[in-house]
Scaffold this motif. Structure first.
Motif, PDB file in Angstrom:
ATOM      1  N   UNK A   8       2.443 -21.877 -12.718  1.00 52.35           N
ATOM      2  CA  UNK A   8       2.133 -21.584 -11.313  1.00 52.35           C
ATOM      3  C   UNK A   8       0.661 -21.879 -11.069  1.00 52.35           C
ATOM      4  N   UNK A   9       0.344 -23.079 -10.589  1.00 55.00           N
ATOM      5  CA  UNK A   9      -1.059 -23.458 -10.435  1.00 55.00           C
ATOM      6  C   UNK A   9      -1.766 -22.815  -9.245  1.00 55.00           C
ATOM      7  N   UNK A  10      -1.013 -22.319  -8.269  1.00 54.92           N
ATOM      8  CA  UNK A  10      -1.630 -21.701  -7.088  1.00 54.92           C
ATOM      9  C   UNK A  10      -1.460 -20.195  -7.171  1.00 54.92           C
ATOM     10  N   UNK A  11      -2.564 -19.476  -7.164  1.00 50.55           N
ATOM     11  CA  UNK A  11      -2.536 -18.017  -7.286  1.00 50.55           C
ATOM     12  C   UNK A  11      -3.339 -17.406  -6.141  1.00 50.55           C
ATOM     13  N   UNK A  12      -2.818 -16.296  -5.623  1.00 56.10           N
ATOM     14  CA  UNK A  12      -3.455 -15.635  -4.494  1.00 56.10           C
ATOM     15  C   UNK A  12      -3.323 -14.133  -4.668  1.00 56.10           C
ATOM     16  N   UNK A  13      -4.459 -13.442  -4.684  1.00 52.28           N
ATOM     17  CA  UNK A  13      -4.456 -11.979  -4.794  1.00 52.28           C
ATOM     18  C   UNK A  13      -4.454 -11.398  -3.390  1.00 52.28           C
ATOM     19  N   UNK A  14      -3.535 -10.457  -3.143  1.00 52.73           N
ATOM     20  CA  UNK A  14      -3.423  -9.818  -1.829  1.00 52.73           C
ATOM     21  C   UNK A  14      -3.441  -8.302  -1.983  1.00 52.73           C
ATOM     22  N   UNK A  15      -4.033  -7.645  -0.994  1.00 57.19           N
ATOM     23  CA  UNK A  15      -4.077  -6.185  -0.980  1.00 57.19           C
ATOM     24  C   UNK A  15      -2.853  -5.661  -0.244  1.00 57.19           C
ATOM     25  N   UNK A  16      -2.211  -4.650  -0.815  1.00 55.90           N
ATOM     26  CA  UNK A  16      -1.106  -3.988  -0.132  1.00 55.90           C
ATOM     27  C   UNK A  16      -1.699  -3.079   0.939  1.00 55.90           C
ATOM     28  N   UNK A  17      -1.097  -3.067   2.102  1.00 54.47           N
ATOM     29  CA  UNK A  17      -1.606  -2.287   3.221  1.00 54.47           C
ATOM     30  C   UNK A  17      -0.725  -1.064   3.453  1.00 54.47           C
ATOM     31  N   UNK A  18      -1.348   0.044   3.798  1.00 56.00           N
ATOM     32  CA  UNK A  18      -0.626   1.287   4.066  1.00 56.00           C
ATOM     33  C   UNK A  18       0.444   1.084   5.134  1.00 56.00           C
ATOM     34  N   UNK A  19       0.160   0.259   6.118  1.00 55.49           N
ATOM     35  CA  UNK A  19       1.107   0.040   7.216  1.00 55.49           C
ATOM     36  C   UNK A  19       2.357  -0.724   6.776  1.00 55.49           C
ATOM     37  N   UNK A  20       2.365  -1.264   5.561  1.00 53.44           N
ATOM     38  CA  UNK A  20       3.520  -2.015   5.062  1.00 53.44           C
ATOM     39  C   UNK A  20       4.570  -1.118   4.399  1.00 53.44           C
ATOM     40  N   UNK A  58       4.110  -0.293  -4.273  1.00 53.09           N
ATOM     41  CA  UNK A  58       3.625   0.925  -3.640  1.00 53.09           C
ATOM     42  C   UNK A  58       2.157   0.790  -3.251  1.00 53.09           C
ATOM     43  N   UNK A  59       1.823   1.403  -2.128  1.00 55.01           N
ATOM     44  CA  UNK A  59       0.436   1.498  -1.679  1.00 55.01           C
ATOM     45  C   UNK A  59      -0.189   2.701  -2.379  1.00 55.01           C
ATOM     46  N   UNK A  60      -1.462   2.656  -2.774  1.00 49.29           N
ATOM     47  CA  UNK A  60      -2.391   1.523  -2.697  1.00 49.29           C
ATOM     48  C   UNK A  60      -2.162   0.574  -3.868  1.00 49.29           C
ATOM     49  N   UNK A  61      -2.625  -0.630  -3.710  1.00 51.88           N
ATOM     50  CA  UNK A  61      -2.509  -1.590  -4.794  1.00 51.88           C
ATOM     51  C   UNK A  61      -2.735  -3.008  -4.332  1.00 51.88           C
ATOM     52  N   UNK A 111       5.917 -12.783  -7.010  1.00 54.36           N
ATOM     53  CA  UNK A 111       5.053 -11.683  -6.593  1.00 54.36           C
ATOM     54  C   UNK A 111       4.946 -10.750  -7.789  1.00 54.36           C
ATOM     55  N   UNK A 112       3.731 -10.588  -8.292  1.00 52.87           N
ATOM     56  CA  UNK A 112       3.489  -9.749  -9.465  1.00 52.87           C
ATOM     57  C   UNK A 112       2.756  -8.487  -9.048  1.00 52.87           C
ATOM     58  N   UNK A 113       3.151  -7.354  -9.621  1.00 55.66           N
ATOM     59  CA  UNK A 113       2.477  -6.095  -9.294  1.00 55.66           C
ATOM     60  C   UNK A 113       1.144  -5.993 -10.043  1.00 55.66           C
TER      61      UNK A 113
END
Length: 139
Positions: A4-16, A70-73, A95-97
């Motif tokens: 997987x050459x493209x990686x993107x870190x994202x923040x989990x949001x409380x509203x999700x 789960x939020x937060x994370x 999607x990796x935790x």
């Protein structure tokens, strides 16, 4: 296992979060969309679309859910092109935790589309070449 050459870190949001206290399944598709667009930017597809009018159109997207988030994370979303055709290509996303355990896998089919002519288009050669370079595919 795919590279997987493209990686993107994202923040989990409380509203999700949903009523059950975990991240709602709709948010997984938002993460997949972010991953998809990140890949397109890496290969110059968004820029190419703005210059030529030929760009990507999502034909299908499917997701298999393995575990709740789960939020937060944070999550790490990674993408790879698994198949390149004449007018379309397939993308695989994971999607990796926070512990790098797979929470979901998704597959997209992307069709190149000429928005001026309103018809499918051949994948531009420069975009095909950039995908192959990013994926480490040699001819």
């Amino acid at each position: 296992m795919n590279n997987y050459p493209a990686k993107l870190k994202l923040r989990l949001d409380w509203s999700e979060m949903d009523l059950f206290g975990h991240i709602n399944n709709v948010s997984y598709f938002k993460y997949i969309q972010s991953s998809r667009v990140n890949y397109w930017e890496m290969i110059g597809l968004t820029k190419s679309h703005s210059e030529t009018g030929i760009g990507p159109m999502l034909a299908s997207s499917s997701c298999r859910f393995f575990k709740p988030l789960f939020y937060p994370g944070n999550v790490l979303v990674q993408a790879s092109v698994t198949n390149i055709g004449n007018t379309s290509f397939k993308m695989l996303h994971q999607i990796l935790d926070i512990n790098l355990v797979i929470a979901a896998e998704a597959e997209d089919v992307i069709v190149m589309y000429n928005f001026k002519e309103e018809e499918k288009a051949v994948i531009p050669e420069d975009i095909r070449k950039k995908i192959m370079e990013l994926e480490g595919i040699t001819t």
